[in-house]
Structure formats: C-alpha cells, structure tokens
Design a protein around this motif. Structure first.
Motif, PDB file in Angstrom:
ATOM      1  N   LYS A   1      12.878   9.632   3.558  1.00 44.28           N
ATOM      2  CA  LYS A   1      11.540   9.076   3.344  1.00 44.28           C
ATOM      3  C   LYS A   1      11.353   8.648   1.900  1.00 44.28           C
ATOM      4  O   LYS A   1      10.860   7.543   1.623  1.00 44.28           O
ATOM      5  N   GLN A   2      11.784   9.497   0.957  1.00 47.50           N
ATOM      6  CA  GLN A   2      11.641   9.166  -0.459  1.00 47.50           C
ATOM      7  C   GLN A   2      12.495   7.955  -0.839  1.00 47.50           C
ATOM      8  O   GLN A   2      12.045   7.070  -1.566  1.00 47.50           O
TER       9      GLN A   2
ATOM     10  N   ILE B   1      10.788   4.822   0.582  1.00 49.16           N
ATOM     11  CA  ILE B   1       9.611   4.438  -0.211  1.00 49.16           C
ATOM     12  C   ILE B   1      10.032   3.758  -1.511  1.00 49.16           C
ATOM     13  O   ILE B   1       9.470   2.726  -1.899  1.00 49.16           O
TER      14      ILE B   1
ATOM     15  N   ASP C   1       3.222   4.171  -1.233  1.00 50.05           N
ATOM     16  CA  ASP C   1       3.557   4.912  -2.453  1.00 50.05           C
ATOM     17  C   ASP C   1       4.075   6.289  -2.066  1.00 50.05           C
ATOM     18  O   ASP C   1       4.339   6.555  -0.880  1.00 50.05           O
ATOM     19  N   SER C   2       4.210   7.172  -3.026  1.00 45.76           N
ATOM     20  CA  SER C   2       4.804   8.497  -2.773  1.00 45.76           C
ATOM     21  C   SER C   2       3.977   9.353  -1.811  1.00 45.76           C
ATOM     22  O   SER C   2       4.478  10.335  -1.261  1.00 45.76           O
ATOM     23  N   LYS C   3       2.705   8.992  -1.596  1.00 46.91           N
ATOM     24  CA  LYS C   3       1.838   9.769  -0.702  1.00 46.91           C
ATOM     25  C   LYS C   3       1.750   9.166   0.704  1.00 46.91           C
ATOM     26  O   LYS C   3       0.997   9.652   1.548  1.00 46.91           O
ATOM     27  N   THR C   4       2.517   8.122   0.951  1.00 46.06           N
ATOM     28  CA  THR C   4       2.482   7.433   2.248  1.00 46.06           C
ATOM     29  C   THR C   4       2.830   8.387   3.389  1.00 46.06           C
ATOM     30  O   THR C   4       3.778   9.174   3.282  1.00 46.06           O
ATOM     31  N   SER C   5       2.080   8.301   4.475  1.00 45.43           N
ATOM     32  CA  SER C   5       2.318   9.171   5.638  1.00 45.43           C
ATOM     33  C   SER C   5       3.407   8.594   6.540  1.00 45.43           C
ATOM     34  O   SER C   5       3.718   7.394   6.477  1.00 45.43           O
ATOM     35  N   ASP C   6       3.956   9.440   7.399  1.00 47.49           N
ATOM     36  CA  ASP C   6       4.936   9.001   8.398  1.00 47.49           C
ATOM     37  C   ASP C   6       4.318   7.954   9.323  1.00 47.49           C
ATOM     38  O   ASP C   6       4.985   7.016   9.760  1.00 47.49           O
TER      39      ASP C   6
ATOM     40  N   SER D   1       0.826  -1.223   0.000  1.00 50.60           N
ATOM     41  CA  SER D   1       0.000   0.000   0.000  1.00 50.60           C
ATOM     42  C   SER D   1       0.858   1.269   0.000  1.00 50.60           C
ATOM     43  O   SER D   1       0.338   2.379  -0.094  1.00 50.60           O
TER      44      SER D   1
ATOM     45  N   GLN E   1       2.056   5.656   8.630  1.00 53.01           N
ATOM     46  CA  GLN E   1       2.064   4.341   7.991  1.00 53.01           C
ATOM     47  C   GLN E   1       3.425   3.675   8.106  1.00 53.01           C
ATOM     48  O   GLN E   1       3.535   2.476   8.370  1.00 53.01           O
TER      49      GLN E   1
END
Length: 308
Positions: free
Chosen positions: A292-293, A296, A199-204, A197, A206
């Motif tokens: 973070k990037q 991911i 992706d680039s929009k994943t929150s901290d 689940s 998660q």
C-alpha cells in the motif's frame, strides 16, 4: 490426458470499435455487448469439463468487461433499462464467485507454503485440503447450474434485455466520433482527480474505487484503440495497465485477508491449522501494508511527474 480430450480456450475475433460503421454509437455499443455476452457461452463447456481454471476466469472477465462498457456508456441509454441489465449480469456471475476465489487460493498454494516455517506446513496442508473440498463442492454446484434450464433461461432473458436497451434520443442524433472523446474524458478526469487526492492517509476503499475506474477506462481505450490519435486524454493504456496491475494485486491481498479472517473464525485458535493460518495472515497483512505504501508513493510520483 490426451490432447484431443481437452478443450482449447476459444479465441475472440477483433474486439475493437468498427471505425467504418455508419450506425449511431448506442447501436454499435449494444451490438458489441450482445456479441460479447453470446461469446461467454463458448467458455461454459470448458468450465463444466473443469480441465483448466482459465475457462472460468475468462468467462468472468468477459462479463466484467460487458458491465464496464455499459457503465462507461451509461449516458447513451435509458437509465432504468441499463441498471436492470447490469444487475442481471452481476447476479449471473455471482454463482461463480466462490469457485473462482478458491481457484485463486489453490493456485497460490506453493507461495503460501513458502511464507511460513516448515513446522507449520502440516496445519497449512489441512487448510488446503479443506479448500480443495470446498472447491469441488462449488464446482459441482456450478456444473449443475450451467447445465440447468434456469441458467439458459436467465441468459436468454439477459440477451433480450441487452437487445431492448433503448438509446436516448440525443445520442442518436450525434456523430459517434464526436461523442467518444467526451465519454472517455469524463472518467479520465475522475481518475486524475482521485489520484491527486491520494496521500499517506488514503483508505483501502479509495484505492479500490481507483482500481474500478482504471479498469473501466482501460476497457474503453482498448475498444476505441483505432481512434487513439483522436483522443485527448491524460492517461493511456500502458499507464492504466500498470496502475490496474498494482491496484489489482493490492485488492487481491485485501480479499485474501478478509477470507482468512472469516475462515479463522470457524476454528479454535489453538489447533495446528489455526496457528498456520494466523502466521500466514500476519505475513500477508505485513506485505499488504508495505504494498500500500509503495503504491501510494508511485501514484504521488506519477502526479508530480505529470504536473511538470
């Protein structure tokens, strides 16, 4: 200091599943967590003496490992008792949170000075002087607590809670090795689902949840190492260690950012100390976003590689 005046970190005996045991799995786990909880007492002398922050670190790691193992095996025990035991251990650990956080910041002092220009070092030095002072206060408070009647009474209470953990009846009637794979597979599947689940929009948040799950499964796999060949899981210890290390570094920088924001709120934004902290915060936030990037991307690549 002379060697004889220092404590050596206590060494644990083998901490893996006793494959030759004929006991039901809930009783094996209950014995395991009790043994680990009792072992924590071996770290307290070193925490009180305060020669090495590793004593406190290992004390907390052992407590976290107990909570993770209990959580992993929650389906084996009566829910209310398990919840109460886990909460008691969590509350016991909480008094050491501040001292450990400050230890971590102080150990990174050299790195923090490296991150900002020399002209701001005087302000940063004042910040670390304050942290040293706070750390000494936290240590004295913990030293008093660990020596207190209340602390020992709380430890005795937790030991009794763990001893009285009641197994579910169905968990007593099955062979241990027939239960282990489903227990681990459940969290293995939840980690894989969570990873897919991302992706680039994943929150901290998660990523933090993923870190906790990876840690729990890693502790489980380390405990069941003698049965590795009999387990049908997607993840192995090597992969979990890699993920946990990356996710742990990411979580550490999240905690540092929150701490610096909270600290900064106590001071005027014009002083030398505040300016140094603002610059430090900018550097850590920038690195946090970059990490973070990268994280991911690595998780997405792992998903793609395992899909083929």
């Amino acid at each position: 200091m002379h060697k004889r005046d220092t404590f050596q970190l206590p060494r644990k005996t083998s901490d893996v599943y006793p494959i030759i045991s004929t006991l039901p799995l809930p009783k094996i786990i209950r014995s395991h967590v009790l043994q680990n909880f009792s072992f924590c007492e071996n770290y307290t002398k070193g925490i009180i003496k305060d020669d090495d922050p590793e004593f406190l670190h290992q004390y907390r790691v052992t407590m976290r490992r107990i909570r993770a193992i209990l959580s992993l095996h929650q389906s084996l025990f009566m829910p209310k008792q398990l919840k109460e035991s886990n909460l008691s251990i969590k509350q016991l650990m909480q008094s050491t949170n501040l001292q450990r956080d400050l230890d971590v910041y102080l150990m990174q002092m050299e790195h923090y000075f490296y991150l900002i220009e020399h002209k701001h070092h005087q302000g940063l030095a004042r910040f670390f002087d304050d942290l040293q002072h706070q750390r000494q206060k936290a240590y004295k408070k913990n030293k008093h607590w660990l020596k207190s009647v209340e602390y020992h009474a709380q430890c005795k209470h937790i030991s009794l809670q763990l001893k009285r953990l009641s197994p579910r009846q169905e968990a007593l009637s099955k062979e241990p090795q027939e239960m282990i794979n489903p227990l681990l597979l459940r969290i293995d599947n939840s980690i894989i689902t969570l990873m897919h689940s991302i992706d680039s929009k994943t929150s901290d948040t998660q990523l933090h949840r993923l870190r906790i799950k990876c840690k729990k499964l890693r502790y489980g796999l380390e405990y069941y190492r003698p049965l590795t060949e009999q387990l049908s899981l997607s993840l192995n210890i090597k992969t979990l260690k890699f993920l946990q290390e990356k996710l742990g570094d990411f979580n550490d920088s999240s905690v540092q950012i929150d701490f610096l924001h909270h600290y900064l709120a106590q001071y005027k934004k014009t002083g030398r100390r505040a300016k140094a902290i603002i610059l430090l915060l900018q550097k850590i936030q920038q690195k946090h976003l970059e990490n973070k990037q990268h994280l991911i991307v690595e998780i997405i690549q792992y998903n793609q590689n395992t899909a083929h």
